[in-house]
Design a protein around this motif. Structure first.
Motif, mmCIF file in Angstrom:
data_model
loop_
_atom_site.group_PDB
_atom_site.id
_atom_site.type_symbol
_atom_site.label_atom_id
_atom_site.label_comp_id
_atom_site.label_asym_id
_atom_site.label_seq_id
_atom_site.Cartn_x
_atom_site.Cartn_y
_atom_site.Cartn_z
ATOM 1 N N HIS A 1 20.252 19.371 -5.058
ATOM 2 C CA HIS A 1 20.611 19.967 -6.487
ATOM 3 C C HIS A 1 21.962 19.441 -6.504
ATOM 4 N N LYS A 2 22.050 18.118 -6.511
ATOM 5 C CA LYS A 2 23.279 17.567 -6.784
ATOM 6 C C LYS A 2 23.791 17.897 -8.377
ATOM 7 N N TYR A 3 22.838 18.173 -9.342
ATOM 8 C CA TYR A 3 23.269 18.471 -10.731
ATOM 9 C C TYR A 3 23.283 19.810 -10.936
ATOM 10 N N ASP A 4 23.103 20.877 -9.845
ATOM 11 C CA ASP A 4 23.064 22.262 -10.056
ATOM 12 C C ASP A 4 24.605 22.940 -9.781
ATOM 13 N N GLU B 1 32.224 13.697 -7.414
ATOM 14 C CA GLU B 1 31.876 12.370 -8.436
ATOM 15 C C GLU B 1 31.352 12.967 -9.822
ATOM 16 N N HIS B 2 30.380 14.121 -9.600
ATOM 17 C CA HIS B 2 29.608 14.502 -10.725
ATOM 18 C C HIS B 2 30.035 15.770 -11.316
ATOM 19 N N TYR B 3 30.999 16.400 -10.712
ATOM 20 C CA TYR B 3 31.764 17.720 -11.406
ATOM 21 C C TYR B 3 33.166 17.475 -11.556
ATOM 22 N N GLN B 4 33.608 17.618 -12.830
ATOM 23 C CA GLN B 4 34.901 17.624 -12.893
ATOM 24 C C GLN B 4 35.465 19.076 -13.121
ATOM 25 N N PHE C 1 12.593 24.598 -4.340
ATOM 26 C CA PHE C 1 12.134 25.231 -5.413
ATOM 27 C C PHE C 1 12.939 26.438 -6.284
ATOM 28 N N ARG C 2 13.731 27.126 -5.516
ATOM 29 C CA ARG C 2 14.274 28.256 -6.104
ATOM 30 C C ARG C 2 15.683 27.975 -5.851
ATOM 31 N N PRO C 3 16.482 27.347 -6.498
ATOM 32 C CA PRO C 3 17.894 27.062 -6.469
ATOM 33 C C PRO C 3 18.710 28.300 -6.910
ATOM 34 N N GLU C 4 18.127 29.370 -7.705
ATOM 35 C CA GLU C 4 18.865 30.242 -8.008
ATOM 36 C C GLU C 4 18.780 31.287 -6.685
ATOM 37 N N LEU C 5 17.913 31.442 -5.896
ATOM 38 C CA LEU C 5 18.057 32.162 -4.918
ATOM 39 C C LEU C 5 18.786 31.494 -3.604
ATOM 40 N N ALA C 6 18.483 30.219 -3.675
ATOM 41 C CA ALA C 6 19.179 29.578 -2.500
ATOM 42 C C ALA C 6 20.862 29.786 -2.806
ATOM 43 N N HIS C 7 21.394 29.467 -3.884
ATOM 44 C CA HIS C 7 22.695 29.664 -4.537
ATOM 45 C C HIS C 7 23.353 31.136 -3.977
ATOM 46 N N ARG C 8 22.520 32.073 -4.414
ATOM 47 C CA ARG C 8 22.960 33.436 -3.731
ATOM 48 C C ARG C 8 23.100 33.458 -2.052
ATOM 49 N N ALA C 9 22.122 32.884 -1.398
ATOM 50 C CA ALA C 9 21.869 32.950 -0.072
ATOM 51 C C ALA C 9 23.109 32.005 0.434
ATOM 52 N N ILE C 10 23.416 30.835 -0.007
ATOM 53 C CA ILE C 10 24.499 30.135 0.334
ATOM 54 C C ILE C 10 26.047 30.804 0.060
ATOM 55 N N ASN C 11 25.856 31.722 -0.699
ATOM 56 C CA ASN C 11 27.103 32.306 -1.103
ATOM 57 C C ASN C 11 27.366 33.399 0.266
ATOM 58 N N ARG D 1 0.956 -1.017 0.087
ATOM 59 C CA ARG D 1 -0.144 0.095 -0.081
ATOM 60 C C ARG D 1 0.949 1.292 -0.038
ATOM 61 N N LEU D 2 0.652 2.132 -1.096
ATOM 62 C CA LEU D 2 1.313 3.385 -1.179
ATOM 63 C C LEU D 2 0.454 4.606 -0.835
ATOM 64 N N THR D 3 0.628 5.384 -0.105
ATOM 65 C CA THR D 3 -0.143 6.668 0.153
ATOM 66 C C THR D 3 0.578 8.019 -0.219
ATOM 67 N N ARG D 4 1.898 8.222 0.217
ATOM 68 C CA ARG D 4 2.683 9.493 -0.056
ATOM 69 C C ARG D 4 3.992 8.996 -0.670
ATOM 70 N N VAL D 5 4.060 9.669 -1.798
ATOM 71 C CA VAL D 5 5.272 9.240 -2.665
ATOM 72 C C VAL D 5 5.797 10.619 -3.065
ATOM 73 N N GLN D 6 7.236 10.647 -3.011
ATOM 74 C CA GLN D 6 7.926 11.693 -3.363
ATOM 75 C C GLN D 6 9.093 11.262 -4.515
ATOM 76 N N LEU D 7 9.082 11.803 -5.588
ATOM 77 C CA LEU D 7 10.013 11.208 -6.493
ATOM 78 C C LEU D 7 10.678 12.468 -7.500
ATOM 79 N N ARG D 8 11.973 12.362 -7.491
ATOM 80 C CA ARG D 8 12.556 13.547 -8.105
ATOM 81 C C ARG D 8 13.598 13.423 -9.318
ATOM 82 N N GLU D 9 13.749 14.061 -10.111
ATOM 83 C CA GLU D 9 14.708 14.203 -11.193
ATOM 84 C C GLU D 9 14.713 13.138 -12.355
#
Length: 782
Positions: free
Chosen positions: A410-413, A453-456, A372-382, A82-90
């Protein structure tokens, strides 16, 4: 969402174990290797939801986790699962995955950045219409488009072939709408294609209470009035707004959360004014959360500084430094002011504020915008990076949790990976270390390795390598030992690498093979460690440059060959001796280099089967000449003598050369040993005396015996607390007794043997004995 750093629950541990061992726990291999659920398995929704959501997390964050092609098929039958709550991404999620679970009565389905989904998945969505309460399709840009290509003949491989076909941007799905989704209350269509008409699509939904239309192109907003009395949350991030939408009489007054923020770099006709902000406060009487980030105020709506309420910053509306908010009945729970000048005022009537004024506002911004807003999170982390680098981060745990969450999400951002890895470097340094748990630091290591691993890209690689330098090596990296070595060796593979990254990576490689068990060294050797280091040395020779990379590479080879014959063999097979001679000739005055090279050759000489390869006129002449070296104190001379001592131990019968003569070399060895100061502090670290002890009870080569006894005498004299117990533990006292019994032992050798034994006896009687020398900073010998 913040990560928890309390110990893992039994449920979490069991879930991960089952997912890593599906065939041993819940499943069996069926027809055509298809994974099938055992017939005696019945799982409730709490367990099924956990299995699916944890599976997705492992797929995205654990490189060692092997995804199962037919995993979602395990949940195809609601009679056993039985599945009721599912979160899938990318992009990992495919149409067939949703189709596999279409018989489930899902209540929540969150699909985020699932760009490989096509309109086939819309048909699967329709199967959930009777039960679905919450649906997110954020960033699923292709789900409203059909697959392109000609129809395929029906066969068992149709689905698999079709999965490889991208959705065509020209084939819009026109048949889908939300008719029948009567229970749907929360809907996120962020990033929906501009070709779709939101009004037509959403019209059947009569009961919505929360709607997110971020980055959606709206031709008009009048259709929002159909939820005038129901809609509690509306998100219109980066949507072209109008003043009429905000202050019209038709604006739903039921809003508790309104988000009309935008990215500040985005060009918009709409301008925020004091009038509009006042209208929002006056009309939306139930408002508890408001986000106006990114807007430039056309007119001043702040209280002049000299008129501001006195005292500490207050959240009381009546004291607000922003005029329109003085009309609030109570402080807001959340107020988004990121990328506005309003965040800099003193009194803001909200419990949680996003902005850039201080650490708290910056952390709130990362928390609010990451998903949902990695462009803003990126600047805040900076901005957090600057706080940790220049000032002091007072909310360390929260900061680390938020940065880790952003890097995982955001492993691929690339921008998130660059700023996040840079922030981690400062958040994990010595200043903050005492506040970090083992589990938290392991989380940091995991996301750093994911980035590597993902960024050279140079900046990400450099940031990640520097962050790893903040950890105790090899201890804190041992749980990912194989993976981190593989990643570092991959960094060092290119013929011409960024100099700073190369230096840091070689330093890390050296640290990782120092003070670890032999099986670790053997495993790393098989990864190509020896060959990689020798390639670096070859390149440096070509450039005629002896820098830290050159010296660290030889040091790493010294460490990885310690008591590991296979790695010593690899060194010889990969032209290691030729490079040794070339380095000696090219850099005759580099003492550190000579010490590292001779230390390595000492390890090779300890392997009886390899010694014949060292027994050539050229090599023996070089070793003999180095006996006179004063480089690095006695270290080069000592190590050269050690190499020759092991060769002499094989006896005169193996000495086939005429020049140099064996007796002449032995004479030089005696002279060298006599010249050394026995109180010399050493740049060396023995983990075992076994290679030295085997030279004691023998009469084949008295000079080898003398060198070994001198080595022990020096070490137990200068560092008694470290080496007396080691010598006693490894049976050295018995072997020294035999030295005294042998007639062939030189009188000076016997004299030193007695002194070694006296030191150890005295240490046993007074183990608290100290010596100024024993606090020395030990170098490496393996």
């Amino acid at each position: 969402m913040l990560l928890s750093f309390y110990p893992h629950s039994l449920m979490s541990l069991a879930t991960v174990f089952c997912l890593r061992n599906l065939k041993k726990t819940m499943c069996y291999q069926g027809f055509r290797n298809k994974l099938c659920l055992r017939s005696d398995i019945f799982l409730p929704s709490e367990i099924c939801d956990k299995l699916v959501n944890t599976y997705m997390e492992l797929v995205h964050t654990d490189s060692n986790f092997e995804p199962e092609e037919s995993f979602f098929q395990l949940f195809s039958d609601p009679r056993s699962t039985r599945l009721t709550r599912v979160q899938l991404r990318e992009d990992f999620v495919r149409d067939r995955d949703l189709e596999a679970i279409k018989k489930q009565d899902l209540i929540e389905l969150h699909l985020t950045y699932c760009n490989n989904l096509s309109s086939r998945s819309l048909k699967a969505l329709s199967c959930f219409r009777d039960t679905l309460v919450s649906l997110c399709l954020f960033g699923c840009s292709n789900i409203f488009y059909k697959k392109c290509g000609a129809p395929l003949a029906c066969n068992e491989d149709t689905d698999e072939d079709e999965e490889e076909t991208p959705a065509s941007r020209h084939a819009l799905e026109t048949d889908f709408n939300f008719q029948g989704f009567n229970r749907l209350r929360l809907l996120n269509l962020g990033g929906m294609p501009k070709e779709l008409d939101p009004e037509t699509l959403l019209k059947p939904l009569k009961s919505l209470t929360s709607l997110d239309l971020s980055n959606v192109q709206l031709l008009g907003t009048s259709f929002l009035t159909q939820w005038r009395d129901r809609l509690a949350s509306l998100v219109l991030y980066n949507v072209d707004l109008s003043e009429e939408l905000i202050i019209t009489d038709d604006t739903p007054s039921s809003f508790r959360h309104l988000d009309i923020s935008q990215e500040s770099r985005r060009i918009s006709k709409f301008k925020m004014t004091k009038k509009i902000l006042t209208a929002i406060v006056q009309r939306l009487v139930h408002l508890v959360s408001l986000d106006i980030s990114g807007h430039i105020m056309l007119d001043n709506c702040t209280v002049p500084h000299f008129e501001e309420a006195m005292g500490r910053p207050s959240i009381e509306p009546c004291k607000s430094s922003i005029y329109p908010f003085q009309e609030l009945k109570r402080p807001l729970q959340f107020l988004g002011l990121y990328d506005t000048t309003l965040c800099n005022v003193t009194h803001i009537p909200a419990y949680k504020v996003t902005g850039s004024k201080n650490e708290d506002q910056v952390l709130n911004a990362i928390e609010a915008y990451t998903e949902f807003r990695p462009e803003l999170a990126h600047r805040a982390i900076n901005q957090l990076f600057d706080i940790a680098r220049i000032q002091h981060c007072s909310q360390l745990l929260r900061a680390l949790q938020l940065v880790i969450a952003a890097l995982k999400c955001h492993k691929y951002d690339k921008s998130i990976q660059v700023t996040g890895s840079a922030a981690l470097f400062y958040l994990t340094n010595t200043e903050y270390r005492s506040d970090q748990s083992v589990r938290l630091r392991r989380e940091v290591i995991q996301v750093v390795l994911n980035g590597m691993e993902h960024y050279q890209e140079v900046t990400v690689q450099r940031n990640c390598c520097l962050t790893l330098c903040n950890f105790s090596i090899p201890e804190e990296l041992e749980f990912q030992y194989s993976r981190v070595n593989q990643l570092l060796l991959k960094i060092l593979e290119p013929a011409r690498q960024d100099e700073s990254i190369q230096r840091i990576a070689v330093h890390l490689c050296n640290a990782l093979v120092c003070q670890v068990d032999n099986h670790h060294k053997e495993a790393v050797g098989k990864m190509g460690f020896v060959r990689t280091m020798l390639n670096l040395i070859q390149k440096k020779l070509q450039d005629r440059m002896c820098d830290q990379v050159m010296e660290f590479s030889w040091s790493a080879l010294w460490n990885i060959t310690d008591e590991t014959p296979d790695n010593c063999q690899m060194f010889l097979n990969c032209r290691g001796m030729s490079l040794f001679l070339e380095c000696l000739q090219e850099f005759p005055d580099k003492q550190e280099l000579h010490r590292n090279m001779l230390g390595l050759l000492g390890n090779v000489a300890e392997v009886k089967a390899l010694r014949p390869q060292l027994l050539t006129p050229q090599f023996i002449t070089v070793f003999s000449s180095l006996l006179d070296s004063k480089a690095d104190g006695i270290e080069v001379s000592y190590n050269a003598c050690g190499v020759l001592s092991h060769i002499m131990f094989d006896g005169p019968e193996v000495w086939k050369m005429e020049e140099p003569r064996r007796d002449m070399v032995m004479e030089k060895m005696w002279e060298a040993i006599q010249s050394w100061d026995v109180s010399s502090r050493r740049n060396i670290n023995y983990r075992s005396f076994e290679p030295i002890l085997r030279l004691l009870p023998q009469s084949i080569s008295p000079v080898s015996q003398h060198w070994a006894t001198w080595a022990l005498y020096n070490l137990v004299s200068v560092y008694p607390s470290k080496y007396c117990p080691l010598l006693i533990k490894e049976g050295g006292m018995i072997l020294l007794e035999k030295v005294l019994e042998l007639e062939s032992s030189h009188p000076d050798t016997k004299d030193m043997a007695r002194k070694v034994m006296e030191h150890c006896e005295n240490f046993k009687e007074d183990p608290m004995e100290t010596n100024p020398g024993q606090d020395a900073n030990f170098g490496q010998r393996g």
